[in-house]
Write a protein that holds these residues in place. Structure first.
Motif, PDB file in Angstrom:
ATOM      1  N   HIS A   1      69.256  11.671 -41.796  1.00  0.00           N
ATOM      2  CA  HIS A   1      69.474  12.017 -40.384  1.00  0.00           C
ATOM      3  C   HIS A   1      68.401  12.996 -39.893  1.00  0.00           C
ATOM      4  CE1 HIS A   1      71.699  16.031 -41.021  1.00  0.00           C
ATOM      5  NE2 HIS A   1      71.270  15.649 -42.204  1.00  0.00           N
ATOM      6  N   HIS A   2      67.259  13.023 -40.586  1.00  0.00           N
ATOM      7  CA  HIS A   2      66.141  13.878 -40.173  1.00  0.00           C
ATOM      8  C   HIS A   2      65.043  13.065 -39.496  1.00  0.00           C
ATOM      9  CE1 HIS A   2      68.051  16.266 -43.428  1.00  0.00           C
ATOM     10  NE2 HIS A   2      67.705  17.293 -42.670  1.00  0.00           N
ATOM     11  N   ARG A   3      64.081  13.788 -38.910  1.00  0.00           N
ATOM     12  CA  ARG A   3      62.865  13.136 -38.441  1.00  0.00           C
ATOM     13  C   ARG A   3      62.159  12.467 -39.623  1.00  0.00           C
ATOM     14  NH1 ARG A   3      57.580  16.804 -38.113  1.00  0.00           N
ATOM     15  NH2 ARG A   3      57.574  17.547 -40.256  1.00  0.00           N
ATOM     16  N   ILE A   4      61.292  11.492 -39.334  1.00  0.00           N
ATOM     17  CA  ILE A   4      60.512  10.836 -40.386  1.00  0.00           C
ATOM     18  C   ILE A   4      59.114  11.450 -40.385  1.00  0.00           C
ATOM     19  CG2 ILE A   4      59.642   8.648 -41.278  1.00  0.00           C
ATOM     20  CD1 ILE A   4      62.686   8.770 -41.121  1.00  0.00           C
ATOM     21  N   ALA A   5      58.639  11.885 -41.537  1.00  0.00           N
ATOM     22  CA  ALA A   5      57.285  12.444 -41.638  1.00  0.00           C
ATOM     23  C   ALA A   5      56.873  12.479 -43.097  1.00  0.00           C
ATOM     24  CB  ALA A   5      57.235  13.849 -41.040  1.00  0.00           C
TER      25      ALA A   5
ATOM     26  N   MET B   1      66.515   1.244 -44.823  1.00  0.00           N
ATOM     27  CA  MET B   1      66.609   2.582 -44.246  1.00  0.00           C
ATOM     28  C   MET B   1      67.737   2.596 -43.241  1.00  0.00           C
ATOM     29  SD  MET B   1      62.682   3.838 -43.550  1.00  0.00           S
ATOM     30  CE  MET B   1      63.039   5.588 -43.374  1.00  0.00           C
TER      31      MET B   1
ATOM     32  N   VAL C   1      68.877   5.320 -40.895  1.00  0.00           N
ATOM     33  CA  VAL C   1      68.600   6.652 -40.365  1.00  0.00           C
ATOM     34  C   VAL C   1      69.268   6.754 -39.003  1.00  0.00           C
ATOM     35  CG1 VAL C   1      66.783   8.248 -39.652  1.00  0.00           C
ATOM     36  CG2 VAL C   1      66.412   6.743 -41.613  1.00  0.00           C
ATOM     37  N   GLN C   2      70.040   7.812 -38.792  1.00  0.00           N
ATOM     38  CA  GLN C   2      70.725   7.991 -37.520  1.00  0.00           C
ATOM     39  C   GLN C   2      70.689   9.471 -37.146  1.00  0.00           C
ATOM     40  OE1 GLN C   2      74.664   6.163 -37.405  1.00  0.00           O
ATOM     41  NE2 GLN C   2      74.073   4.733 -39.014  1.00  0.00           N
ATOM     42  N   PRO C   3      70.525   9.764 -35.848  1.00  0.00           N
ATOM     43  CA  PRO C   3      70.440  11.163 -35.426  1.00  0.00           C
ATOM     44  C   PRO C   3      71.816  11.793 -35.310  1.00  0.00           C
ATOM     45  CG  PRO C   3      70.181   9.740 -33.523  1.00  0.00           C
ATOM     46  CD  PRO C   3      70.370   8.830 -34.724  1.00  0.00           C
TER      47      PRO C   3
ATOM     48  N   ILE D   1      57.138   1.106 -44.487  1.00  0.00           N
ATOM     49  CA  ILE D   1      56.924   2.220 -43.564  1.00  0.00           C
ATOM     50  C   ILE D   1      55.589   2.871 -43.903  1.00  0.00           C
ATOM     51  CG2 ILE D   1      57.848   4.393 -42.671  1.00  0.00           C
ATOM     52  CD1 ILE D   1      59.708   2.011 -42.219  1.00  0.00           C
TER      53      ILE D   1
ATOM     54  N   PHE E   1      56.071  10.241 -45.080  1.00  0.00           N
ATOM     55  CA  PHE E   1      56.869   9.240 -45.793  1.00  0.00           C
ATOM     56  C   PHE E   1      56.193   7.894 -45.638  1.00  0.00           C
ATOM     57  CE2 PHE E   1      60.012   5.839 -45.779  1.00  0.00           C
ATOM     58  CZ  PHE E   1      60.660   6.068 -46.976  1.00  0.00           C
ATOM     59  N   GLN E   2      55.959   7.211 -46.735  1.00  0.00           N
ATOM     60  CA  GLN E   2      55.471   5.838 -46.628  1.00  0.00           C
ATOM     61  C   GLN E   2      55.821   5.060 -47.881  1.00  0.00           C
ATOM     62  OE1 GLN E   2      51.299   5.218 -46.354  1.00  0.00           O
ATOM     63  NE2 GLN E   2      50.807   6.522 -48.080  1.00  0.00           N
ATOM     64  N   THR E   3      55.830   3.737 -47.732  1.00  0.00           N
ATOM     65  CA  THR E   3      56.154   2.872 -48.853  1.00  0.00           C
ATOM     66  C   THR E   3      55.144   1.735 -48.903  1.00  0.00           C
ATOM     67  OG1 THR E   3      57.568   1.402 -47.536  1.00  0.00           O
ATOM     68  CG2 THR E   3      58.622   3.329 -48.525  1.00  0.00           C
TER      69      THR E   3
ATOM     70  N   SER F   1      61.450  14.307 -34.084  1.00  0.00           N
ATOM     71  CA  SER F   1      62.904  14.498 -34.074  1.00  0.00           C
ATOM     72  C   SER F   1      63.599  13.350 -34.791  1.00  0.00           C
ATOM     73  CB  SER F   1      63.405  14.541 -32.623  1.00  0.00           C
ATOM     74  OG  SER F   1      62.806  15.613 -31.938  1.00  0.00           O
ATOM     75  N   PRO F   2      64.865  13.568 -35.156  1.00  0.00           N
ATOM     76  CA  PRO F   2      65.655  12.487 -35.747  1.00  0.00           C
ATOM     77  C   PRO F   2      65.781  11.299 -34.792  1.00  0.00           C
ATOM     78  CG  PRO F   2      66.752  14.602 -36.073  1.00  0.00           C
ATOM     79  CD  PRO F   2      65.624  14.841 -35.107  1.00  0.00           C
ATOM     80  N   LEU F   3      66.010  10.122 -35.331  1.00  0.00           N
ATOM     81  CA  LEU F   3      66.055   8.900 -34.527  1.00  0.00           C
ATOM     82  C   LEU F   3      66.964   7.880 -35.210  1.00  0.00           C
ATOM     83  CD1 LEU F   3      62.805   6.828 -35.156  1.00  0.00           C
ATOM     84  CD2 LEU F   3      63.650   8.612 -36.676  1.00  0.00           C
TER      85      LEU F   3
ATOM     86  N   PRO G   1      61.240  20.863 -34.527  1.00  0.00           N
ATOM     87  CA  PRO G   1      60.497  20.139 -33.476  1.00  0.00           C
ATOM     88  C   PRO G   1      59.620  21.085 -32.649  1.00  0.00           C
ATOM     89  CG  PRO G   1      62.809  19.478 -33.477  1.00  0.00           C
ATOM     90  CD  PRO G   1      62.700  20.662 -34.399  1.00  0.00           C
TER      91      PRO G   1
ATOM     92  N   LYS H   1      66.788  21.918 -37.795  1.00  0.00           N
ATOM     93  CA  LYS H   1      66.296  20.572 -37.524  1.00  0.00           C
ATOM     94  C   LYS H   1      66.078  20.306 -36.047  1.00  0.00           C
ATOM     95  CE  LYS H   1      69.012  17.087 -38.182  1.00  0.00           C
ATOM     96  NZ  LYS H   1      69.793  16.016 -38.823  1.00  0.00           N
TER      97      LYS H   1
ATOM     98  N   THR I   1      56.634  22.010 -34.684  1.00  0.00           N
ATOM     99  CA  THR I   1      55.749  20.846 -34.777  1.00  0.00           C
ATOM    100  C   THR I   1      54.909  20.724 -33.518  1.00  0.00           C
ATOM    101  OG1 THR I   1      57.399  19.713 -36.124  1.00  0.00           O
ATOM    102  CG2 THR I   1      55.683  18.342 -35.140  1.00  0.00           C
TER     103      THR I   1
ATOM    104  N   GLN J   1      55.537   8.595 -37.943  1.00  0.00           N
ATOM    105  CA  GLN J   1      56.275   9.844 -38.018  1.00  0.00           C
ATOM    106  C   GLN J   1      56.839  10.206 -36.658  1.00  0.00           C
ATOM    107  OE1 GLN J   1      54.171  13.363 -39.022  1.00  0.00           O
ATOM    108  NE2 GLN J   1      52.561  13.045 -37.532  1.00  0.00           N
ATOM    109  N   THR J   2      57.864  11.041 -36.676  1.00  0.00           N
ATOM    110  CA  THR J   2      58.499  11.469 -35.440  1.00  0.00           C
ATOM    111  C   THR J   2      58.696  12.983 -35.489  1.00  0.00           C
ATOM    112  OG1 THR J   2      60.748  11.252 -36.312  1.00  0.00           O
ATOM    113  CG2 THR J   2      59.772   9.301 -35.297  1.00  0.00           C
TER     114      THR J   2
ATOM    115  N   VAL K   1      66.251  -0.405 -40.914  1.00  0.00           N
ATOM    116  CA  VAL K   1      65.176  -1.115 -41.607  1.00  0.00           C
ATOM    117  C   VAL K   1      65.791  -1.797 -42.818  1.00  0.00           C
ATOM    118  CG1 VAL K   1      62.970  -0.854 -42.809  1.00  0.00           C
ATOM    119  CG2 VAL K   1      63.478   0.570 -40.812  1.00  0.00           C
TER     120      VAL K   1
END
Lengths: 314, 314
Positions: A102-106, A116, A118-120, B105, A108-110, B112-114, A306, A301, A309, B109-110, B118
């Protein structure tokens, strides 16, 4: 390599990291479709709040690992985090099967597609709860308690602005399954986590701390929750010495400490490092002797990261 | 700024980019909970395959935009992509509300959460279909047809290794709602997309092309589907001239073209650029005059990009 998948939350695990990882591992092993062979582990020992919750429900903490491949495993599921610097040491070398966060994405890669969710929302545990409901898997009492603890911890008993409207019925549902009174249990566990008097400065600034890469700067953002903010601020010299040492030892460009009053919902900010002017810009305040008061701020968070950032990258 | 959210797929939109974005926008505007005010747009004109599908169901293509903020909007939902270089020009400056995708991915990046849904399934449309079911929203016939087209296009009629076991019942369900025969409709639309004779080299290498940042190299990976591979390879001089021009004009370090035989499920690889040895390492073959045959390869996402990533970053 084993076909086992390790499930874990972030370094310096908090109640949501532990609660979401233990519950999600159980769900993956017990759901009817897409069943997996997972084991929950942790990237550190539980903090006092989490230990209170584990003891309350009679559950043992997950065993602690540092590197995935040392366990003979090459595939992982991350809960409550995605940024590599908050994860296992060799996270960039292993396969990430899924993420529940439930966090921002940063940072991070695959190399390949993955799952995934992911929810705010207020906690990773809230998302895991909904997956239990979707998959029709019954929630054991102790796991309901651990997920509830994750949600309470991350939202300071549903008062933080990170609380999502959908978190309120989730909290009620989990409290019912866990057999606890939401308010009573919530205050007891939060208080258990604010036993600060017995801890030295080095420990305090590491209770709940995360490192962020902001435009090339390595920024440490730590948070200490308390019901008696004056007691903590009386120890400012000790805290600032600890922060200065941490900066030197780890090469942080900045260290931002939030001392959060969980009853009044405010924070005192302490900033040491190279960019006080960017921290001032982030929060529209003036630091005096490295300190400033941030009214209404309880969420790293949503109310701190933010803004930092934007200031560092703007 | 308006409170409207723009929904779009990747640059050089294919049937899944168009199908998933149109359907997801409709779902967001019509679901009972969390209803949004969205508009679907596109980052380019539909290709011939997608135009065939739009005509088949009597639907107009989304209008084309390049920059989000030029539309008076600052919030977006991405479908079928996440990497910034495949998105709107100003993607790094706007708020990403959500992502529905089935790719790896990277370069994402963001602040904030979103929301991110996926899943490693055959198409972004497969994920949107399941959200329709979950949210209990009835699927209009033409949107079922567009989602089905997205799934068929990305999996070459469910034959690509990117096909997930759950995609088969999804295809059957969508074909039923769309009122088409899966095999008959699938072959017709794929064939409509392989009308290559009338296109010049510059157009061919841009029909379905994506740029990847691999360890500092800017690698373009394009794919052309055909039912007559010899017809395409007879034009190799024209193709190589077009590729050389594209490299010069865009500063690619490498250009990898897959010429894929959709009936036999094989590809011919053409590589021009600075790192032929890394491309050879990726696929364990030898390039002769920039060419090599890659048996069984039909999926850029599963059989080409991960291998290139490993070779370039290894």
């Amino acid at each position: 390599m084993s076909d086992k998948i390790l499930v874990f939350g972030h370094q310096n695990p908090d109640s949501d990291a532990i609660g979401s990882s233990m519950s999600y591992s159980y769900l993956c092993n017990h759901r009817k479709f897409g069943q997996l062979n997972t084991e929950v582990v942790a990237l550190g020992e539980p903090n006092e709040e989490t230990q209170f919750v584990l003891d309350y429900f009679g559950v043992k903490a997950p065993r602690v690992i540092k590197r995935v491949q040392d366990e003979g495993v090459d595939t992982v599921i991350l809960t409550d985090h995605n940024e590599f610097q908050q994860s296992a040491e060799d996270i960039a070398e292993v396969t990430i099967y899924g993420v529940v966060d439930h966090h921002r994405i940063a940072n991070f890669q695959t190399a390949s597609p993955l799952f995934m969710d992911v929810q705010p929302v207020g906690s990773a545990s809230s998302i895991v709860y909904r997956q239990f409901v979707r998959d029709g898997v019954e929630i054991p009492r102790e796991l309901a308690g651990l997920m509830l603890a994750g949600l309470i911890s991350d939202t300071l008993l549903l008062k933080s602005p990170t609380t999502h409207p959908t978190d309120l019925p989730v909290a009620d549902a989990l409290a019912k399954i866990a057999g606890v009174d939401l308010q009573e249990f919530g205050l007891a566990m939060l208080k258990a986590g604010t036993n600060l008097a017995s801890k030295d400065g080095d420990t305090l600034i590491d209770i709940d701390a995360k490192t962020f890469e902001l435009n090339g700067s390595k920024v440490r953002v730590a948070q200490v929750n308390t019901v008696d903010i004056d007691e903590v601020l009386a120890r400012r010299d000790e805290l600032e010495t600890a922060i200065t040492n941490a900066i030197k030892a780890n090469g942080y460009s900045d260290f931002v400490l939030m001392v959060t009053d969980i009853l009044e919902s405010n924070s005192e900010i302490i900033e040491l490092g190279e960019h006080p002017e960017l921290v001032e810009k982030a929060f529209h305040f003036e630091l005096k002797d490295h300190h400033a008061f941030l009214a209404g701020a309880v969420s790293r968070k949503k109310q701190v990261v933010p803004q930092l950032t934007e200031a560092f990258e703007g």
